[in-house]
Enzyme design. Structure first.
Site, PDB file in Angstrom:
ATOM      1  N   LYS A 167      59.994  31.595  22.539  1.00 33.88           N
ATOM      2  CA  LYS A 167      60.771  31.845  23.544  1.00 33.88           C
ATOM      3  C   LYS A 167      62.263  32.231  22.754  1.00 33.88           C
ATOM      4  O   LYS A 167      62.100  33.189  22.385  1.00 33.88           O
ATOM      5  CB  LYS A 167      60.975  30.691  24.528  1.00 33.88           C
ATOM      6  CG  LYS A 167      59.457  30.273  25.151  1.00 33.88           C
ATOM      7  CD  LYS A 167      59.383  29.409  26.444  1.00 33.88           C
ATOM      8  CE  LYS A 167      58.154  28.919  26.754  1.00 33.88           C
ATOM      9  NZ  LYS A 167      57.181  29.942  27.158  1.00 33.88           N
ATOM     10  N   HIS A 185      61.851  25.101  27.342  1.00 32.88           N
ATOM     11  CA  HIS A 185      63.167  25.988  27.845  1.00 32.88           C
ATOM     12  C   HIS A 185      64.418  25.154  27.670  1.00 32.88           C
ATOM     13  O   HIS A 185      65.205  25.144  28.511  1.00 32.88           O
ATOM     14  CB  HIS A 185      62.570  25.804  29.266  1.00 32.88           C
ATOM     15  CG  HIS A 185      61.325  26.594  29.502  1.00 32.88           C
ATOM     16  ND1 HIS A 185      61.167  27.753  29.732  1.00 32.88           N
ATOM     17  CD2 HIS A 185      59.957  26.069  29.798  1.00 32.88           C
ATOM     18  CE1 HIS A 185      60.234  28.326  29.877  1.00 32.88           C
ATOM     19  NE2 HIS A 185      59.242  27.388  29.838  1.00 32.88           N
ATOM     20  N   SER A 196      60.112  24.690  33.918  1.00 34.74           N
ATOM     21  CA  SER A 196      60.043  26.222  33.719  1.00 34.74           C
ATOM     22  C   SER A 196      59.943  26.721  34.956  1.00 34.74           C
ATOM     23  O   SER A 196      60.202  28.120  35.242  1.00 34.74           O
ATOM     24  CB  SER A 196      58.875  26.649  32.934  1.00 34.74           C
ATOM     25  OG  SER A 196      57.689  26.206  33.352  1.00 34.74           O
TER      26      SER A 196
END
Ligand code: PLP
Length: 440
Positions: free
Chosen positions: A286, A255, A227
């Site tokens: 996310k 991610h 990240s």
């Protein structure tokens, strides 16, 4: 006397009582009195306050103070800041697919709130499991093409729960030195023998796997995509090594989930190793709607054991129904079509190539995390401030979040940024970079 004692029992009780209190008073006085006892704890509190204030001052002095900007609107490519700053272009959310404010995601949450309530007031195994929790676990399992899945309140919790449950002192865990803090903390909690290999360095991993042959089980643990750097773990090589040295591979794909790979399944799909990575931990906070929550997906007996033993699962409240519904709808959207997952790639390339042409160094490759490398912590902080003055919200990262001397501004591209948004961001960076000497 006897009568007096017996006959005056109530008075005597009261006398005994006051005697007792007198005793307490004497003890307190011997220890310096109630007032000075309070003063002692006051002195401790004052000492603590001085220490904390000095630590805070050090952080300010180092230019690494992290302040929180308050957003007064929904999350999205354009946000309004509290205090009036409207129309700010937002380049620092992990809202990779723009689903945080997707109308269908919001509607699903509202409906779940009405049907299933605000929350469960319980952990899962007492009375905190609703049909929607089971449905979401089933969808996650299907999405990742694994055997089963278990929900947590966050991926931080999923990482805190897995290593301790899975590994004992007979086992070994091999972890990339730049793994996310939650993996580091999760590993700290377990009794396995710990190895830290150099960042994405497969030679170093191999040497450590050789040393770890003496243990019962070897687990290689890595972020799928890192990240802070926007680089991707070399999962193909890692899985080959795992096969050679009889190890298992675990990825934290916070991610990658939702947008990497042809169908957005994550870094393991991108690199063609979905059948070789044994365990995936990821977040619902996310790309998958952005509300909150995390999970582990992998072999069924592992998931069954986590339900029995994993402490953050056993001792923390169930995910609230609206949060479950957001993620569930996000997964529906992603499983209906791979267009959303693919929608970000061209925008990421546009930003990376234009910034590189402008003279900036962008770390990583092909990932929507685009760290603009600046080196100096203060430079990153003042440039981020100046970007905001130009209506672009980006964040500077410095030590201890990234290594000393490697400060950066992390830009994150979302599928819902327009080409104009991206071009405005590049122009602002160019102006601000020239002003502060980051560009010639
Ligand atoms: N793992 C990685 C790689 C992350 O970036 C994050 C969040 O920043 C987490 C885990 C924690 O995820 P969550 O917000 O679901 O706790």
């Amino acid at each position: 006397m006897a009568i007096g004692r017996g006959g005056t029992a109530p008075r005597r009780r009261s006398g005994a009582g006051s005697g007792m209190w007198r005793g307490v008073a004497r003890r307190v006085l011997r220890n310096g009195g109630a007032g000075s006892h309070r003063a002692a704890s006051g002195a401790a509190a004052a000492q603590l306050r001085r220490r904390l204030e000095s630590e805070l001052e050090d952080i300010r002095g180092a230019g690494t103070w992290k302040s929180e900007r308050v957003i007064a609107s929904r999350q999205g490519p354009h946000v309004q800041l509290a205090g009036g700053g409207g129309g700010i272009l937002n380049f620092c959310a992990n809202n990779y697919l723009g689903l945080s404010s997707h109308p269908e995601v919001i509607r699903a949450a509202v409906e779940a709130l009405e049907k299933f309530g605000a929350g469960l007031s319980s952990v899962r195994f007492i009375c905190g499991t609703q049909s929607i929790h089971k449905d979401l676990e089933e969808k996650i399992t299907r999405f990742h093409r694994r055997e089963d899945a278990i929900l947590y309140a966050s991926c931080f919790d999923a990482n805190a729960g897995i290593f301790e449950t899975l590994l004992t002192a007979e086992d070994a865990v091999l972890s990339d030195e730049l793994n996310h803090a939650s993996i580091v903390d999760g590993i700290r909690l377990c009794k396995a023998n710990k190895y830290r290999y150099k960042h994405v360095d497969m030679q170093d991993l191999e040497a450590k796997l050789q040393d770890a042959q003496k243990y019962r089980l070897r687990l290689v643990a890595t972020d799928g995509a890192f990240s802070m750097d926007g680089d991707i773990a070399p999962l193909r090589e890692m899985c080959q090594l795992a096969q050679k040295y009889d190890a298992l591979v675990f990825i934290d794909d916070c991610h990658g989930t939702g947008f990497l790979g042809p169908n957005g399944r994550g870094t393991d799909e991108l690199l063609g190793v979905m059948d070789k990575v044994t365990i995936v931990n990821s977040t619902l906070g996310k790309a998958l709607g952005g509300a909150a929550g995390g999970y582990t997906t992998g072999p069924k007996p592992l998931i069954d054991l986590l339900r029995q033993r994993s402490r953050p699962y056993l001792f923390s409240n169930s995910l609230p129904p609206p949060v479950v519904a957001c993620a569930s709808k996000a997964l529906d959207l992603l499983m209906e079509s791979n267009a959303i997952a693919q929608s970000m790639t061209a925008k990421t390339q546009r930003f990376r190539s234009k910034m590189t042409a402008a003279g900036f160094t962008i770390s990583g490759k092909d990932h929507p995390i685009c760290p603009v490398m600046l080196g100096d912590a203060r430079l990153a902080a003042v440039m981020a401030e100046d970007m905001l003055k130009r209506g672009i919200y980006v964040i500077g990262f410095s030590y201890p979040v990234v290594p000393k001397g490697k400060a950066r501004i992390r830009v994150q591209i979302s599928a819902v940024h327009s080409n104009e948004d991206i071009d405005r961001c590049v122009e602002a960076f160019t102006e601000v970079g020239r002003k502060h000497g980051a560009l010639p």
